[in-house]
Scaffold this motif. Structure first.
Motif, short mmCIF file in Angstrom:
data_model
loop_
_atom_site.label_atom_id
_atom_site.label_comp_id
_atom_site.label_asym_id
_atom_site.label_seq_id
_atom_site.Cartn_x
_atom_site.Cartn_y
_atom_site.Cartn_z
N ALA A 52 46.64 39.96 49.78
CA ALA A 52 46.56 39.68 48.47
C ALA A 52 48.15 39.78 47.60
N ALA A 53 48.39 41.35 47.93
CA ALA A 53 49.83 41.68 47.32
C ALA A 53 50.93 40.88 47.96
N SER A 54 50.91 40.58 49.12
CA SER A 54 52.08 39.58 49.71
C SER A 54 52.25 38.04 49.17
N ARG A 55 50.79 37.70 48.86
CA ARG A 55 50.73 36.27 48.14
C ARG A 55 51.30 36.48 46.87
N MET A 56 50.99 37.32 46.02
CA MET A 56 51.16 37.53 44.61
C MET A 56 52.76 37.66 44.57
N ARG A 57 53.61 38.17 45.56
CA ARG A 57 54.81 38.45 45.59
C ARG A 57 55.68 37.23 45.88
N LEU A 58 54.89 36.52 46.99
CA LEU A 58 55.73 35.37 47.54
C LEU A 58 55.50 34.20 46.51
N TYR A 59 54.37 34.08 45.84
CA TYR A 59 54.06 33.03 44.95
C TYR A 59 54.63 33.39 43.61
N GLN A 60 55.24 34.30 43.32
CA GLN A 60 55.50 34.86 42.04
C GLN A 60 54.43 34.69 41.20
N VAL A 61 53.47 35.02 41.26
CA VAL A 61 52.16 34.89 40.32
C VAL A 61 52.70 35.69 39.08
N ASP A 62 52.88 35.08 37.94
CA ASP A 62 53.32 35.59 36.63
C ASP A 62 52.27 36.28 35.71
N LYS A 63 51.14 35.26 35.59
CA LYS A 63 50.23 35.53 34.73
C LYS A 63 48.98 36.14 35.69
N ILE A 64 48.65 37.40 35.38
CA ILE A 64 47.47 37.78 36.30
C ILE A 64 46.05 37.54 35.38
N THR A 65 45.15 36.95 35.92
CA THR A 65 43.97 36.43 35.14
C THR A 65 43.01 37.79 35.26
N LYS A 66 42.09 37.66 34.19
CA LYS A 66 41.00 38.55 34.16
C LYS A 66 40.14 38.68 35.65
N SER A 67 39.95 37.62 36.43
CA SER A 67 39.33 37.58 37.59
C SER A 67 40.04 38.23 38.60
N ILE A 68 41.34 37.94 38.58
CA ILE A 68 42.17 38.84 39.68
C ILE A 68 42.05 40.35 39.52
N ARG A 69 42.21 40.77 38.30
CA ARG A 69 42.31 42.23 37.81
C ARG A 69 40.65 42.62 38.21
N LYS A 70 39.58 41.86 37.95
CA LYS A 70 38.00 42.40 38.15
C LYS A 70 38.01 42.46 39.59
N MET A 71 38.65 41.67 40.45
CA MET A 71 38.54 41.65 41.83
C MET A 71 39.26 42.69 42.38
N THR A 72 40.57 43.17 42.18
CA THR A 72 41.09 44.39 42.30
C THR A 72 40.25 45.58 42.20
N GLU A 73 39.70 45.67 40.98
CA GLU A 73 38.79 46.86 40.60
C GLU A 73 37.58 46.82 41.49
N ILE A 74 37.19 45.62 41.90
CA ILE A 74 36.00 45.82 42.61
C ILE A 74 36.25 46.47 43.98
N ASN A 75 37.51 45.70 44.46
CA ASN A 75 37.76 46.21 45.86
C ASN A 75 38.16 47.86 46.06
N LEU A 76 38.68 48.13 44.73
CA LEU A 76 39.01 49.74 44.55
C LEU A 76 37.61 50.57 44.72
N GLU A 77 36.80 50.25 43.76
CA GLU A 77 35.51 50.74 43.91
C GLU A 77 34.84 50.95 45.30
N ALA A 78 35.04 49.60 46.14
CA ALA A 78 34.33 49.37 47.41
C ALA A 78 34.88 50.43 48.21
N CYS A 79 36.31 50.67 48.23
CA CYS A 79 37.22 51.29 49.01
C CYS A 79 37.03 53.01 48.86
N GLN A 80 36.51 53.23 47.58
CA GLN A 80 36.17 54.63 47.32
C GLN A 80 34.89 55.08 47.84
N ASN A 81 33.80 54.11 47.85
CA ASN A 81 32.59 54.27 48.70
C ASN A 81 32.65 54.19 50.13
#
Length: 214
Positions: A101-130
């Motif tokens: 996911a990080a590689s694609r954001m970097r490769l595609y030069q994703v400037d505007k990060i949507t709320k959905s992307i932020r929410k999904m990184t948050e969900i993944n972080l919580e899943a990794c903590q569990n």
């Protein structure tokens, strides 16, 4: 006392595999944390974190390689050899997708990060903590409930991720007119959703191990 319990009593306490599992799950949290932090920064400030994510993904691969090497060297293992291989590989798969996911954001030069992307990184972080919470309980497989509860939370997070992903994709096709942006955002969201799927796979393996040895 069951035969399985007697066997576990006779087997020496593992000094190699459990530290490797815990190192892998801790590394996963750090990777997910860096990704979540990156999507909350402007484009120009993300590169340092993306480089850190590259390093953490490589570290995860090194831990996986070391675990498999220990499997080839050790006759006695804390639980089934196949389960050890599957667990460490599944943790590495989560790292691969978060890195993707990080590689694609970097490769595609994703400037505007949507709320959905932020929410999904948050969900993944919580899943990794569990995942980390459950992995730490593998040293004492009597605490089945702690592992079960962590895995249950991961399953709920995976369902939540699916809902966020489906809504986000609908909104992209509904509102976005630039075909390039549609491809970029859908690709990033898809990889993030797959990362949560891989977290669920780790949870399934952890539950299976705990049931076998509880």
């Amino acid at each position: 006392m069951s035969i399985n319990s007697i066997f576990q009593f006779l087997v020496p306490k593992d000094k190699k595999f459990f530290p490797l599992f815990e190192e892998a799950s801790s590394n996963l949290i750090e990777l997910a944390s860096n990704l979540h932090e990156a999507v909350n920064l402007p484009l120009k400030e993300r590169e340092i974190l993306f480089q850190k994510i590259d390093e953490l993904e490589q570290k995860g691969e090194d831990i996986t390689r070391q675990t498999n090497l220990e499997l080839s060297r050790n006759f006695i293992t804390p639980f089934d050899r196949e389960d050890i291989h599957t667990l460490i590989t599944s943790i590495d798969n989560v790292a691969d997708y978060l890195h993707g996911a990080a590689s694609r954001m970097r490769l595609y030069q994703v400037d505007k990060i949507t709320k959905s992307i932020r929410k999904m990184t948050e969900i993944n972080l919580e899943a990794c903590q569990n995942i980390d919470s459950a992995v730490k309980e593998l040293r004492n497989l009597q605490n089945f409930k702690i592992i079960k509860d962590a895995c249950s939370r991961i399953n709920k997070l995976e369902n939540k991720s699916d809902n966020v992903y489906n809504k986000a994709v609908f909104e992209i096709f509904e509102n976005e007119t630039d075909a390039k942006n549609i491809i970029k955002y859908k690709e990033v969201l898809s990889v993030l959703e797959s990362a949560t799927d891989k977290c669920k796979s780790v949870a399934n393996i952890l539950e299976s191990i705990s049931v076998k040895h509880s």
